[in-house]
Design a protein around this motif. Structure first.
Motif, PDB file in Angstrom:
ATOM      1  N   LYS A  12     -15.206  45.799 -18.919  1.00 38.57           N
ATOM      2  CA  LYS A  12     -16.343  45.235 -19.645  1.00 38.57           C
ATOM      3  C   LYS A  12     -17.526  46.196 -19.627  1.00 38.57           C
ATOM      4  O   LYS A  12     -18.252  46.346 -20.614  1.00 38.57           O
ATOM      5  N   PHE A  13     -17.710  46.834 -18.464  1.00 37.47           N
ATOM      6  CA  PHE A  13     -18.822  47.768 -18.348  1.00 37.47           C
ATOM      7  C   PHE A  13     -18.648  48.938 -19.303  1.00 37.47           C
ATOM      8  O   PHE A  13     -19.596  49.375 -19.967  1.00 37.47           O
ATOM      9  N   LEU A  14     -17.391  49.439 -19.423  1.00 37.81           N
ATOM     10  CA  LEU A  14     -17.140  50.547 -20.339  1.00 37.81           C
ATOM     11  C   LEU A  14     -17.348  50.127 -21.782  1.00 37.81           C
ATOM     12  O   LEU A  14     -17.755  50.916 -22.631  1.00 37.81           O
ATOM     13  N   MET A  15     -17.052  48.847 -22.048  1.00 38.81           N
ATOM     14  CA  MET A  15     -17.134  48.394 -23.438  1.00 38.81           C
ATOM     15  C   MET A  15     -18.575  48.272 -23.907  1.00 38.81           C
ATOM     16  O   MET A  15     -18.933  48.713 -24.974  1.00 38.81           O
ATOM     17  N   ARG A  16     -19.417  47.676 -23.055  1.00 36.79           N
ATOM     18  CA  ARG A  16     -20.764  47.349 -23.519  1.00 36.79           C
ATOM     19  C   ARG A  16     -21.857  48.044 -22.739  1.00 36.79           C
ATOM     20  O   ARG A  16     -23.013  47.961 -23.113  1.00 36.79           O
TER      21      ARG A  16
END
Lengths: 127, 94, 161
Positions: B85-89
């Motif tokens: 999730k961190f990489l995505m947003r």
């Protein structure tokens, strides 16, 4: 050093050995593939060897061993099997879609476009 | 060679194989090259670690190791999901 | 019935998990596990998850057997690819047109495909019904399309639609 109870049947010992060797071998091959393959999307595949059949064989071995040693059915390893089969695909899917989004916003032409994103920007992304 | 000796040796060999697997995953985690490679390597790392703890359980005959493996299987997923999730947003919780 | 137990299978599953975790079937643990099952399914019901309707429960077992054999087969296939020296994996993305629309069936298909080594579910465009996959050994696209359409999708449609 490992101490084996004397009344352990020989066939259980052989079965546990085969399962443990097979499972750990598959996990090792999986991480070897993680090292060897040349792009991220190809590297996603090999670790699933460890998380499907690798862990599965080790869990079966553990079940067989403890069932024989404690001479009662020990099946609580099924819980780990359930958690791993539910969680690993979800984690991988999240990771792949995140990677796709990152590559895509970085303007990498080799990945297909996810439909729900705006047009790519030309500037390269920082690590 | 009795069946018990085969079991002792194969458990030892399996532990060595799993430690090598963890080392390979750790190498990929350090080398990258990109953040998603590191997260993927972390995923493979904790799966191999969980198998290693389960084989420790077989070696010592203790069922305590099962609980440790269970906790790793749950926390590992949470870590992978949060990092993805961190990489995505750019932030883990929206 | 529906007010106390909105998701009876979830409650049963939680009870089974509790008993497995404690490795006992004593009456006390059955009572505690049932309590957890009821409270858990009540908590889930506040999320208002739509219930799934399984048309043919027996076909689910057939699906499980198919998935298990496929996982074992593709484990061997991927291990061969990794172990063959000097071999470049011709991996690539692949689009498959799906007719499946049921959310639960799609969720099961995604977990099946991702946990099978060699295929990873990337994206599903529900408006167009297009599934984007990544395949490690992409020699012949048609083989993979046929596998997904005939082997998985047909069975899932039988079960859920």
């Amino acid at each position: 050093m490992m101490s084996i109870p004397g009344d352990l049947p020989a066939w259980v010992a052989i079965l546990v050995s085969v399962l443990v060797l097979f499972g750990s071998g598959l996990t090792l091959i999986g991480t070897l593939g993680l090292l060897r393959l040349d792009n991220f999307y190809a590297r996603v595949h090999p670790p699933t060897l460890g998380s499907t059949l690798g862990v599965g064989c080790v869990l079966l071995a553990s079940m067989a061993y403890f069932t024989a040693v404690e001479s009662r059915p020990v099946v609580h390893e099924v819980l780990i099997a359930i958690f791993v089969t539910i969680t690993t695909p979800v984690g991988l899917m999240l990771l792949v879609s995140a990677a796709l989004r990152r590559d895509w916003t970085a303007g990498d032409p080799s990945v297909p476009l996810p439909p729900d994103l705006p047009k790519p920007k030309a500037k390269p992304e920082k690590q | 060679m009795s069946a018990g000796t085969i079991l002792v040796w194969s458990v030892t060999v399996a532990e060595i194989a799993l430690v090598i697997a963890m080392a390979l995953a750790a190498y990929r985690m350090l080398r990258g090259p990109r953040a998603q490679d590191r997260v993927l390597a972390l995923d493979a790392f904790y799966i191999a670690g969980m198998s290693l703890i389960l084989t420790f359980g077989i070696e010592t005959g203790e069922t305590v190791y099962f609980e440790a493996a269970l906790v790793i299987s749950l926390l590992g997923f949470v870590a992978t999901a949060a990092l993805a999730k961190f990489l995505m947003r750019g932030e883990p919780i929206e | 019935m529906t007010r106390v137990l909105p998701y009876p299978f979830l409650s049963l599953f939680l009870l089974a998990m509790w008993l497995l975790l404690n490795q006992s079937v004593s009456p006390g643990h059955i009572v505690l596990g049932s309590l957890i099952g009821v409270v858990g399914s009540l908590a889930i019901s506040t999320l208002q998850v739509p219930t799934a309707r399984v048309r043919r429960p027996l076909a689910l077992f057939r699906l499980a057997v198919i998935v298990l054999t496929d996982i074992i087969r593709s484990n061997i296939a991927v291990a061969k690819i990794v172990l063959t020296p000097g071999r470049k994996a011709n991996s690539g993305f692949l689009t498959v047109q799906l007719d499946l629309r049921n959310e639960y069936a799609l969720a099961i298909l995604s977990c099946m495909l991702t946990s099978t080594p060699g295929t990873v579910w990337v994206n599903f465009d529900s408006a167009k019904g297009e599934l984007l996959l990544h395949v490690l050994d992409l020699v012949d696209e048609q083989v993979w399309v046929d596998l997904i359409k005939n082997r998985y999708e047909r069975l899932l449609m039988e079960i859920f639609e």
